[in-house]
Motif scaffolding. Structure first.
Motif, mmCIF file in Angstrom:
data_model
loop_
_atom_site.group_PDB
_atom_site.id
_atom_site.type_symbol
_atom_site.label_atom_id
_atom_site.label_comp_id
_atom_site.label_asym_id
_atom_site.label_seq_id
_atom_site.Cartn_x
_atom_site.Cartn_y
_atom_site.Cartn_z
ATOM 1 N N LYS A 188 -8.420 -7.180 2.951
ATOM 2 C CA LYS A 188 -9.765 -6.952 2.417
ATOM 3 C C LYS A 188 -9.899 -7.597 1.033
ATOM 4 C CE LYS A 188 -12.724 -3.192 0.842
ATOM 5 N NZ LYS A 188 -12.807 -1.748 0.617
ATOM 6 N N ILE A 205 -5.912 -3.082 3.258
ATOM 7 C CA ILE A 205 -6.439 -3.299 1.905
ATOM 8 C C ILE A 205 -6.105 -4.686 1.371
ATOM 9 C CG2 ILE A 205 -4.467 -2.213 0.729
ATOM 10 C CD1 ILE A 205 -8.161 -2.070 -0.411
ATOM 11 N N PRO A 211 0.832 -1.198 0.000
ATOM 12 C CA PRO A 211 0.000 0.000 0.000
ATOM 13 C C PRO A 211 0.874 1.258 0.000
ATOM 14 C CG PRO A 211 -0.834 -1.585 1.576
ATOM 15 C CD PRO A 211 0.485 -2.110 1.085
ATOM 16 N N ASN A 215 -10.844 2.373 -6.398
ATOM 17 C CA ASN A 215 -10.181 3.016 -5.252
ATOM 18 C C ASN A 215 -8.934 2.259 -4.796
ATOM 19 O OD1 ASN A 215 -12.019 5.209 -5.016
ATOM 20 N ND2 ASN A 215 -13.482 3.816 -4.059
ATOM 21 N N LEU A 216 -8.234 1.665 -5.749
ATOM 22 C CA LEU A 216 -7.007 0.929 -5.430
ATOM 23 C C LEU A 216 -5.755 1.740 -5.741
ATOM 24 C CD1 LEU A 216 -7.956 -2.665 -6.568
ATOM 25 C CD2 LEU A 216 -7.854 -1.740 -4.245
ATOM 26 N N CYS A 217 -5.912 2.855 -6.445
ATOM 27 C CA CYS A 217 -4.763 3.719 -6.710
ATOM 28 C C CYS A 217 -5.244 5.139 -6.910
ATOM 29 C CB CYS A 217 -3.959 3.223 -7.915
ATOM 30 S SG CYS A 217 -4.713 3.559 -9.523
ATOM 31 N N TYR A 218 -4.295 6.053 -6.888
ATOM 32 C CA TYR A 218 -4.588 7.463 -7.131
ATOM 33 C C TYR A 218 -3.379 8.071 -7.823
ATOM 34 C CZ TYR A 218 -1.692 8.119 -2.993
ATOM 35 O OH TYR A 218 -0.654 8.082 -2.099
ATOM 36 N N GLU A 248 -8.301 3.124 -10.378
ATOM 37 C CA GLU A 248 -8.777 4.326 -9.686
ATOM 38 C C GLU A 248 -10.262 4.219 -9.374
ATOM 39 O OE1 GLU A 248 -7.669 8.031 -11.530
ATOM 40 O OE2 GLU A 248 -5.530 7.588 -11.331
ATOM 41 N N THR A 288 -3.313 2.675 -3.207
ATOM 42 C CA THR A 288 -3.998 3.237 -2.056
ATOM 43 C C THR A 288 -3.205 2.956 -0.776
ATOM 44 O OG1 THR A 288 -6.051 3.283 -0.807
ATOM 45 C CG2 THR A 288 -5.414 1.168 -1.703
ATOM 46 N N GLU A 289 -3.328 3.846 0.170
ATOM 47 C CA GLU A 289 -2.657 3.674 1.454
ATOM 48 C C GLU A 289 -3.624 3.140 2.505
ATOM 49 O OE1 GLU A 289 -0.867 7.458 2.282
ATOM 50 O OE2 GLU A 289 0.331 7.383 0.456
ATOM 51 N N GLU A 290 -4.803 2.731 2.061
ATOM 52 C CA GLU A 290 -5.842 2.238 2.964
ATOM 53 C C GLU A 290 -5.314 1.087 3.826
ATOM 54 O OE1 GLU A 290 -10.003 -0.216 2.604
ATOM 55 O OE2 GLU A 290 -9.503 1.183 1.009
ATOM 56 N N SER A 291 -5.493 1.225 5.111
ATOM 57 C CA SER A 291 -5.050 0.202 6.051
ATOM 58 C C SER A 291 -5.839 -1.091 5.842
ATOM 59 C CB SER A 291 -5.260 0.713 7.483
ATOM 60 O OG SER A 291 -4.921 -0.272 8.409
#
Length: 120
Positions: free
Chosen positions: A81, A78, A28, A60-63, A57, A73-76
């Protein structure tokens, strides 16, 4: 990467990137390749690579940071999940397939348990 004719190439590359994230090969927040580098890496058209990023995108896996590149993504959590999501899809497909063959829920559980025992 060997592409299948049954699914669009860009979706196959998206699935590969998801797999790399799930297995920890990509982390991430890690910077991804440029569209040109991705095209070379997977031997795809640069427009297809751009479509991969667009799809990632949307999921919501990259930006993209303008002028700096594209980042995961930096989502904790992920990766976990995505792993659970993938496992759920695989189990769902497994159950549907056995349902179509006429197996009962009890027979499916027994079959699954027997196969797990073989793998231990």
């Amino acid at each position: 990467m060997n592409f299948s004719a049954s699914m669009p190439i860009y979706l196959q590359v998206v699935e590969e990137i998801r797999r790399l994230l799930m297995t920890g090969e990509l982390k991430p927040g890690e910077k991804l390749w440029s569209a040109r580098d991705m095209a070379l890496r997977y031997q795809i058209n640069p427009n297809t690579a751009a479509r991969v990023y667009k799809e990632l995108e949307q999921q919501n896996l990259c930006y993209t940071k303008r002028g700096l590149g594209t980042y995961l993504t930096e989502e904790s959590g992920i990766a976990e999940k995505l792993r659970k999501e993938k496992a759920g899809q695989l189990v769902d497909n497994f159950i549907r397939e056995l349902d179509s063959l006429g197996y009962t829920r009890q027979e499916i559980r027994q079959f699954f348990d027997e196969e797990l025992q073989k793998k231990v």
